[in-house]
Motif scaffolding. Structure first.
Motif, PDB file in Angstrom:
ATOM      1  N   GLU A  92     -81.154  87.097  59.034  1.00  0.00           N
ATOM      2  CA  GLU A  92     -82.594  87.005  59.290  1.00  0.00           C
ATOM      3  C   GLU A  92     -83.345  86.529  58.053  1.00  0.00           C
ATOM      4  OE1 GLU A  92     -85.932  90.387  59.628  1.00  0.00           O
ATOM      5  OE2 GLU A  92     -84.420  90.494  61.215  1.00  0.00           O
ATOM      6  N   GLY A  93     -82.827  86.865  56.856  1.00  0.00           N
ATOM      7  CA  GLY A  93     -83.475  86.503  55.607  1.00  0.00           C
ATOM      8  C   GLY A  93     -83.557  85.008  55.367  1.00  0.00           C
ATOM      9  N   LEU A  94     -82.802  84.214  56.122  1.00  0.00           N
ATOM     10  CA  LEU A  94     -82.871  82.765  55.968  1.00  0.00           C
ATOM     11  C   LEU A  94     -84.202  82.207  56.443  1.00  0.00           C
ATOM     12  CD1 LEU A  94     -79.307  81.813  57.271  1.00  0.00           C
ATOM     13  CD2 LEU A  94     -80.070  81.820  54.897  1.00  0.00           C
ATOM     14  N   LEU A  95     -84.791  82.823  57.466  1.00  0.00           N
ATOM     15  CA  LEU A  95     -86.028  82.300  58.054  1.00  0.00           C
ATOM     16  C   LEU A  95     -87.209  83.236  57.910  1.00  0.00           C
ATOM     17  CD1 LEU A  95     -87.290  79.969  59.727  1.00  0.00           C
ATOM     18  CD2 LEU A  95     -86.661  81.224  61.778  1.00  0.00           C
ATOM     19  N   ARG A  96     -86.949  84.530  57.896  1.00  0.00           N
ATOM     20  CA  ARG A  96     -88.016  85.514  57.915  1.00  0.00           C
ATOM     21  C   ARG A  96     -89.061  85.328  56.812  1.00  0.00           C
ATOM     22  NH1 ARG A  96     -91.232  88.179  61.064  1.00  0.00           N
ATOM     23  NH2 ARG A  96     -91.593  90.355  60.538  1.00  0.00           N
ATOM     24  N   PRO A  97     -88.659  84.949  55.571  1.00  0.00           N
ATOM     25  CA  PRO A  97     -89.681  84.791  54.519  1.00  0.00           C
ATOM     26  C   PRO A  97     -90.796  83.824  54.876  1.00  0.00           C
ATOM     27  CG  PRO A  97     -87.485  84.747  53.558  1.00  0.00           C
ATOM     28  CD  PRO A  97     -87.308  84.726  55.047  1.00  0.00           C
ATOM     29  N   ALA A  98     -90.482  82.801  55.674  1.00  0.00           N
ATOM     30  CA  ALA A  98     -91.505  81.829  56.058  1.00  0.00           C
ATOM     31  C   ALA A  98     -92.599  82.488  56.881  1.00  0.00           C
ATOM     32  CB  ALA A  98     -90.876  80.682  56.855  1.00  0.00           C
ATOM     33  N   PHE A  99     -92.250  83.560  57.612  1.00  0.00           N
ATOM     34  CA  PHE A  99     -93.240  84.249  58.438  1.00  0.00           C
ATOM     35  C   PHE A  99     -93.877  85.423  57.703  1.00  0.00           C
ATOM     36  CE2 PHE A  99     -90.338  82.334  61.519  1.00  0.00           C
ATOM     37  CZ  PHE A  99     -91.232  81.687  62.349  1.00  0.00           C
ATOM     38  N   GLN A 100     -93.083  86.128  56.915  1.00  0.00           N
ATOM     39  CA  GLN A 100     -93.583  87.348  56.292  1.00  0.00           C
ATOM     40  C   GLN A 100     -94.677  87.079  55.269  1.00  0.00           C
ATOM     41  OE1 GLN A 100     -89.828  89.079  55.001  1.00  0.00           O
ATOM     42  NE2 GLN A 100     -90.209  90.844  56.307  1.00  0.00           N
ATOM     43  N   GLN A 101     -94.532  86.007  54.500  1.00  0.00           N
ATOM     44  CA  GLN A 101     -95.517  85.724  53.454  1.00  0.00           C
ATOM     45  C   GLN A 101     -96.839  85.303  54.076  1.00  0.00           C
ATOM     46  OE1 GLN A 101     -94.852  86.178  50.204  1.00  0.00           O
ATOM     47  NE2 GLN A 101     -96.964  85.745  49.669  1.00  0.00           N
ATOM     48  N   ASP A 102     -97.850  86.122  53.928  1.00  0.00           N
ATOM     49  CA  ASP A 102     -99.189  85.848  54.480  1.00  0.00           C
ATOM     50  C   ASP A 102     -99.167  85.721  56.003  1.00  0.00           C
ATOM     51  OD1 ASP A 102    -100.204  85.875  51.959  1.00  0.00           O
ATOM     52  OD2 ASP A 102    -100.215  83.706  51.702  1.00  0.00           O
ATOM     53  N   GLU A 103     -98.256  86.465  56.637  1.00  0.00           N
ATOM     54  CA  GLU A 103     -98.179  86.458  58.102  1.00  0.00           C
ATOM     55  C   GLU A 103     -99.511  86.891  58.711  1.00  0.00           C
ATOM     56  OE1 GLU A 103     -95.879  89.537  60.776  1.00  0.00           O
ATOM     57  OE2 GLU A 103     -94.466  88.061  60.007  1.00  0.00           O
ATOM     58  N   TRP A 104    -100.179  87.832  58.057  1.00  0.00           N
ATOM     59  CA  TRP A 104    -101.452  88.347  58.588  1.00  0.00           C
ATOM     60  C   TRP A 104    -102.493  87.243  58.699  1.00  0.00           C
ATOM     61  CZ3 TRP A 104    -106.009  88.019  55.869  1.00  0.00           C
ATOM     62  CH2 TRP A 104    -105.909  87.691  54.516  1.00  0.00           C
ATOM     63  N   ILE A 105    -102.428  86.250  57.799  1.00  0.00           N
ATOM     64  CA  ILE A 105    -103.397  85.152  57.855  1.00  0.00           C
ATOM     65  C   ILE A 105    -103.219  84.363  59.149  1.00  0.00           C
ATOM     66  CG2 ILE A 105    -104.113  82.978  56.782  1.00  0.00           C
ATOM     67  CD1 ILE A 105    -103.404  84.112  54.099  1.00  0.00           C
ATOM     68  N   LEU A 106    -101.968  84.122  59.517  1.00  0.00           N
ATOM     69  CA  LEU A 106    -101.705  83.357  60.736  1.00  0.00           C
ATOM     70  C   LEU A 106    -102.192  84.111  61.968  1.00  0.00           C
ATOM     71  CD1 LEU A 106     -98.070  82.146  59.915  1.00  0.00           C
ATOM     72  CD2 LEU A 106    -100.221  80.967  59.505  1.00  0.00           C
ATOM     73  N   ILE A 107    -101.882  85.396  62.000  1.00  0.00           N
ATOM     74  CA  ILE A 107    -102.287  86.196  63.170  1.00  0.00           C
ATOM     75  C   ILE A 107    -103.806  86.318  63.230  1.00  0.00           C
ATOM     76  CG2 ILE A 107    -102.164  88.495  64.200  1.00  0.00           C
ATOM     77  CD1 ILE A 107     -99.330  88.737  63.087  1.00  0.00           C
TER      78      ILE A 107
END
Length: 411
Positions: free
Chosen positions: A373-388
């Protein structure tokens, strides 16, 4: 009740547009969110706050570091990269350019440290000296490569090579996440239509029953927020297949596609990042290149000692002790300067020998779910709240527009 049914019969096309618009909100906010993750590559606007830069390129160093940590800690090591190279084969592959480089080095060193003696030698004698050095050169290159292989962790910083290339090329960094999560991003966008449409049906019923202006923007906000949140959850959870209500089974989409993602990821890394060219550049010109130069100087010293053991006092006498040391350093420096171009001839062999792609694919398929999961998850986790949050605000704004249209045409 009769008034509600009469209103519904008269304005049903308008009311049916509510779930359609909700579906479009769900879809549109996902497209905007995905684009905001990767674009633009550079900041556009007035710094520091009035403007935007894609989350991945904005955090390029950190993103590259996280991606690299998974790659270098779990998948591949410096030894994996260079240990498969056969020193003798490398020397054989670069023989032709090596001979030319050796001749240049001999002529340059001889001309610099014993110009009068060298120039007084007949051309045939000069050629004999050059041939003798050329005959030993492949052995020396092989010996240097073996030294590098034995000391690989001290002369080759794989993480620095990967991070440097990704930070320098933000488009390539984007591609890593986009290639790995291509179908996940498609799912996020398309799920917005389904989830948004379902929420829109509830929204339509609430409007028909109550006709409160606040309903539309609140539902729009909820649609934008909830569909973003749910889609992200469904990509990574659950980590193992789970059956729900006895009707259907679901596993986090990214984890379910492990084999497919591994193939695409391994191909991209092998073709764009951990390439023979990049490895050679990192070893010979990277932050640890001074240690490689020290290994070459050591080998030059051994070669000179071996071939001038009897004549060494005369050589030192002729050029001077200090000049003799300088000469060794000059030879090592000239070899170091010419190695990148010379070793470029070995890239095809090195690509086959290292076989980075298949090594990565095999190891990726063996990773535990949390590490994969760590291969892709960082792209979403970093500032994920901004996207939502952006999705929610866009949904709220469209909901306000819906209120104006409904009041205009159904008022």
């Amino acid at each position: 009740m009769g008034a509600i049914l009469e209103d519904l019969a008269r304005h049903w096309p308008l009311y049916l547009s509510i779930p359609v618009v909700a579906a479009l909100i769900g879809y549109g906010t996902k497209l905007v969110a995905i684009r905001m993750m990767f674009r633009p590559l550079e900041f556009i606007g007035v710094k520091p706050f009035l403007g935007w830069q894609g989350i991945v390129p904005k955090r390029a160093a950190r993103m590259a570091g996280i991606a690299c940590d998974t790659m270098t800690q779990q998948l591949i090591s410096p030894a994996d990269v260079v240990s498969r190279l056969d020193a003798g084969r490398v020397a054989s592959e670069i023989e032709k350019p090596l001979m030319a480089a050796v001749e240049e080095i001999v002529r340059e060193v001889a001309g610099q440290y014993q110009a009068g003696l060298w120039e007084s030698l007949p051309a045939r004698a000069q050629r004999m000296v050059i041939h003798r050095v050329q005959a030993e050169a492949p052995k020396m290159v092989a010996a240097v490569l073996e030294l590098i292989q034995r000391n690989v962790d001290s002369v080759f910083d794989l993480k620095d090579m990967v991070v440097t290339n990704l930070v320098r090329d933000k488009a390539l960094l984007n591609r890593i996440f986009q290639e790995a999560g291509r179908k996940e991003f498609q799912f996020i966008a398309r799920s917005g239509i389904v989830f948004g449409g379902l929420i829109g049906i509830v929204q339509m019923i609430a409007w028909v029953l109550f006709k409160l202006p606040l309903i539309m923007p609140l539902f729009g906000l909820f649609t934008g927020w909830f569909t973003d949140w749910l889609a992200l959850k469904m990509i990574f959870h659950p980590k193992q297949p789970v059956r729900y209500f006895g009707l259907f089974e679901w596993q986090g989409l990214f984890l379910k596609r492990r084999a497919e993602v591994s193939e695409a990821y391994g191909e991209l890394i092998a073709k764009e990042i951990i390439t023979p060219h990049n490895v050679i550049e990192a070893v010979l010109r990277g932050p640890l290149s001074d240690r490689v130069l020290a290994l070459i100087q050591r080998q030059v010293d051994e070669e000179l000692a071996k071939h001038t053991s009897l004549a060494k006092p005369l050589v030192v006498l002729a050029v001077g002790g200090k000049r003799y040391q300088e000469m060794k350093q000059t030879i090592a420096g000239l070899i170091m300067a010419r190695l990148p171009e010379t070793l470029s001839y070995v890239e095809d062999y090195a690509e086959d020998a290292m076989d980075i792609r298949n090594m990565l694919v095999t190891k990726m398929k063996e990773l535990p779910p949390e590490e994969f999961e760590g291969l892709l998850r960082p792209a979403f986790q970093q500032d994920e709240w901004i996207l939502i949050t952006t999705g929610a605000l866009l949904g709220f704004a469209v909901g306000e527009l819906q209120v104006l249209l409904l009041e205009q045409f159904a008022g």
